[in-house]
Write a protein that holds these residues in place. Structure first.
Motif, mmCIF file in Angstrom:
data_model
loop_
_atom_site.group_PDB
_atom_site.id
_atom_site.type_symbol
_atom_site.label_atom_id
_atom_site.label_comp_id
_atom_site.label_asym_id
_atom_site.label_seq_id
_atom_site.Cartn_x
_atom_site.Cartn_y
_atom_site.Cartn_z
ATOM 1 N N UNK A 135 -1.800 5.181 15.951
ATOM 2 C CA UNK A 135 -0.593 4.407 15.695
ATOM 3 C C UNK A 135 -0.958 3.178 14.865
ATOM 4 N N UNK A 136 -0.203 2.938 13.816
ATOM 5 C CA UNK A 136 -0.508 1.837 12.914
ATOM 6 C C UNK A 136 -1.544 2.164 11.864
ATOM 7 N N UNK A 137 -2.046 3.406 11.879
ATOM 8 C CA UNK A 137 -3.013 3.823 10.879
ATOM 9 C C UNK A 137 -2.368 4.065 9.533
ATOM 10 N N UNK A 138 -3.186 4.097 8.487
ATOM 11 C CA UNK A 138 -2.703 4.205 7.106
ATOM 12 C C UNK A 138 -3.264 5.448 6.438
ATOM 13 N N UNK A 139 -2.383 6.160 5.739
ATOM 14 C CA UNK A 139 -2.765 7.257 4.852
ATOM 15 C C UNK A 139 -2.601 6.739 3.430
ATOM 16 N N UNK A 140 -3.718 6.624 2.702
ATOM 17 C CA UNK A 140 -3.755 5.990 1.379
ATOM 18 C C UNK A 140 -4.189 7.021 0.344
ATOM 19 N N UNK A 198 0.161 5.326 -3.028
ATOM 20 C CA UNK A 198 1.023 5.455 -1.849
ATOM 21 C C UNK A 198 0.264 4.947 -0.623
ATOM 22 N N UNK A 199 0.894 4.086 0.128
ATOM 23 C CA UNK A 199 0.355 3.545 1.373
ATOM 24 C C UNK A 199 1.342 3.914 2.482
ATOM 25 N N UNK A 200 0.919 4.777 3.379
ATOM 26 C CA UNK A 200 1.820 5.364 4.365
ATOM 27 C C UNK A 200 1.334 4.990 5.761
ATOM 28 N N UNK A 201 2.164 4.262 6.500
ATOM 29 C CA UNK A 201 1.790 3.760 7.813
ATOM 30 C C UNK A 201 2.420 4.608 8.903
ATOM 31 N N UNK A 202 1.602 5.034 9.858
ATOM 32 C CA UNK A 202 2.103 5.805 11.007
ATOM 33 C C UNK A 202 2.680 4.841 12.034
#
Length: 247
Positions: free
Chosen positions: A133-138, A242-246
């Motif tokens: 949770x709160x991690x990032x897919x970059x 793209x910076x995608x936050x869970x």
């Protein structure tokens, strides 16, 4: 020659092919954006990690890194470069892990190696499952509607008595979900030149499509393709981060 065979045969030359890439700048960009949009964790996974140069730099930022790639010769070089990291052979569109990560990266437009929209969705789901949770897919990506088939990226580099000339170009026919990355490598030694050419199958999509695919899983932020500055995408350029936050 298939693209897998090309990379297998030339894995030892891969770093030469990427000699003009600012690995440090790209890695620092991912670190900064993770600090802003992510959690404070340091568990990192690099998808399509290749020979591991991004991992080497992110380790310097304090991350505990792992790498995933489909190409075993690349992974062997990566392990030599980063003995403190862990590497595994696998498909980024269908990976599972019991460990949770705080940052997942996919550099050098490698997200397009998903090959199809269906496989890309698999990659998105796998990354979502693997993140804390709160991690990032970059990752960085190119919009199919902005591809100029006439543009080539080129550079030359010497290794001993050999001169290598590398060129690559996107190609999109104007419709559908398929595009290619055309690669050419010329190796000249003793006035003789060997040439490798290949077309790597890639998935094609535009940024609005991509945001639609990501939104069920992530809070999505899109930035200009600039590793030195953090600038929101102005909807004009065809390359973006793209910076995608869970949640």
């Amino acid at each position: 020659m298939s693209y897998n065979a090309l990379y297998t045969d030339l894995s030892g030359y891969y770093d030469l092919m990427c000699a003009d890439i600012d690995y440090q700048g790209q890695s620092s960009s991912a670190h900064r954006l993770h600090q802003i949009f992510g959690n404070s964790g340091k568990q990192h996974l690099d998808l399509a990690c290749g020979t591991g140069p991004h991992i080497a730099h992110l380790i310097q930022h304090g991350f505990h890194s792992q790498g995933l790639d489909i190409n075993q010769p690349m992974l062997e070089i990566a392990q030599q470069r980063c003995p403190e990291a862990q590497f595994a052979q696998g498909n980024m569109c269908a990976f599972q892990t019991d460990q949770k990560f705080d940052l997942i990266t996919c550099f050098l437009y490698s997200i397009h190696y998903s090959g199809s929209i269906e496989e890309l969705i698999g990659c998105i789901k796998s990354a979502h499952q693997a993140l804390q949770s709160g991690g990032v897919f970059y990752f960085n990506v190119v919009d199919k509607n902005h591809i100029n088939n006439e543009l080539f990226a080129k550079h030359s580099v010497s290794q001993g008595a050999d001169l290598f000339q590398f060129s690559s170009a996107w190609h999109y026919i104007g419709e559908g979900e398929k595009q290619t990355l055309n690669v050419r490598i010329d190796k000249t030694c003793d006035q003789q030149t060997l040439t490798w050419e290949d077309a790597h199958p890639m998935v094609a999509l535009d940024f609005e499509q991509l945001k639609t695919l990501l939104t069920p899983y992530f809070e999505v932020h899109v930035f200009e393709h600039n590793y030195e500055q953090i600038t929101p995408w102005q909807q004009a350029s065809g390359n973006a981060i793209f910076v995608c936050t869970k949640a």
